[in-house]
Scaffold this active site. Sequence first.
Site, short mmCIF file in Angstrom:
data_model
loop_
_atom_site.label_atom_id
_atom_site.label_comp_id
_atom_site.label_asym_id
_atom_site.label_seq_id
_atom_site.Cartn_x
_atom_site.Cartn_y
_atom_site.Cartn_z
N ASP A 12 -1.72 -0.66 7.44
CA ASP A 12 -0.75 -1.18 6.44
C ASP A 12 -1.93 -2.77 5.59
OD1 ASP A 12 2.33 -1.75 7.30
OD2 ASP A 12 0.97 0.00 6.54
N SER B 35 4.64 -1.27 2.68
CA SER B 35 4.45 -2.02 2.96
C SER B 35 4.43 -3.56 2.81
CB SER B 35 2.57 -2.29 3.53
OG SER B 35 2.35 -0.82 4.77
N GLY C 37 8.52 0.71 2.53
CA GLY C 37 7.78 1.65 3.00
C GLY C 37 6.35 1.78 1.95
N GLU D 108 0.49 10.40 8.12
CA GLU D 108 2.12 9.43 8.74
C GLU D 108 2.38 8.99 10.32
OE1 GLU D 108 3.31 8.27 5.14
OE2 GLU D 108 2.69 7.02 7.05
N ARG E 182 0.88 -0.94 0.12
CA ARG E 182 0.11 0.04 0.12
C ARG E 182 1.15 1.12 -0.11
NH1 ARG E 182 2.61 2.22 3.08
NH2 ARG E 182 2.71 2.40 5.96
#
Length: 514
Positions: free
Chosen positions: A218, A173, A171, A65, A59
């Site tokens: 995620d 996932s 990053g 974030e 993803r």
Amino acid sequence: MAPQQLVPQTDNIADVYATDDASAKSVAPEIQARWRNLVTQFTQIYGKKPDFVARSPGRVNIIGEHIDYNLYDVLPTAVSVDVIIAVKVVETQGAEATVKISNVNPEKFPSREFTIPSDKDIDIDPTKHEWINYFKAGVLGAMKFLRQNNPSIKPASVEIHLDGNVPPGGGVSSSAAFVCASALAVLKANNHNVSKQDLLDLAVVSERSVGVYSGGMDQAASIFSERGYLLYTKFFPKFSVEHVPVPEADEEVIFLVAQSFITSNKAETGPRHYNLRVAECTLAAVVLAKLHNVTLEKDNSSLGYSLRNFHEKFMRKEGRLQDPLEYQLDSVIQTTTELFSQEQGYTREEIAKLLDITVPELESRFLSSFPVQAERFLLRQRALHCFKEARRVLDFKACLSHAKKLDEKRLHYLGQLLNETQESCQKDYECSCPEVDQICKIARRAGTWGSRLTGAGWGGCTVHMLPKSKVEAVSQALKDEYYSQKFPDLSQEKLAQAIVISKPSNGSFLVQGT
Ligand code: NG1
Ligand code: MG
């Protein structure tokens, strides 16, 4: 969201990958080749065709974030890179079920064989970073779940062949894609058609068994995403998702993902990066609650106390739960700015004093689930990042939802929100790195509306929002000013992987009769 919506099944991979309705029946040749390769290799290794393939994607997080473990809303979407697992159920010979698992990249991920205990959880050693640990995490979650409904279940023996093309530590996932696909494979092998909600619940538990105290973003994006939509994901007061379309604009709005190739392995760097941030946010929440004299009950955040929980109790005390969330957040930001005045952070002694407990009590209550390496905890900076980021997510979603069409003004506003997130990740949350900062600067100069890190940070991936007409210029600028400078001997294949146009894609799928 239909609570018991089952993970979809199909016998046509076009249902999984076709991203534009126009080409609903056509699948990119390289994707077809990858699936053919998986099934052919499976048959070569195990002598028979697989019964089915379980798949779950990576993803990209558009905005929100490091706030999912604080139970604030986030806005990810699945990308087309994924983990695909070909499975055949076989007879169990001995006392315990066996798993034979191989990978399309045997040099890097050697074949393995292990048993699944039928009366206790499979053991995973998180200190040994074995590639099959993530599959075992899927087995752990799936068997826990199946045993709830049938304590004496005899797990099925399986033969597995796996291909994951989600860049690890990138990053997007890879870990969640791997764990979700694995759990889905085991559930299906044991004849259980699982709902998306159940798969999510057990995947989050599974992922923590490999030592990373993540939120649920995620796994939610990997399981619930639907092509063409962003996945508005809420964790408080309970989990729910909303599929948010990206409105039309004069030019197609593109989300581009660019690798920094700076890998950050959360399992290893946790104590001074990811897991430390989880601890800092938890401490900020309990100190704010103490200073406002409100009580936090345990919630389902990573360590049981979240900033969203403090926010709710503070607003309840002020009698303002009916206020729009935006105004509530403004007040929470205000009080945090006033109460956490120490820019240099707080020592264990200072925090224990603020909480009226001893340091050993502090350690055992909040700092004993996993190791953290820090003398000072930057409660002010971490809490302000989270509250302001939660505010940006509301603003980003409101801008998408209230527009029939995205005009220039709105597009620039959305981009500005992404840039503010990057600024806050850099300065307040300190989860960026020089290479990621440089990529964002190059991309903005070359024409993106917004550029930021995506995922945990400290390297990994960046996400950019830009008009289709700028894709070429931005890609070229990144190649000329970043990749060729920093990684001059990067192979053409790696360079092709570096920049991906990520159209909002489908989540988990089962494909039969491959
Ligand atoms: P990535 O970067 O995909 O590992 C991590 C967490 C998410 C979220 C983001 C930051 C894991 C498995 N996932 O994502 O829950 O906290 O960082 O927003 O650690
Ligand atoms: Mg991950």
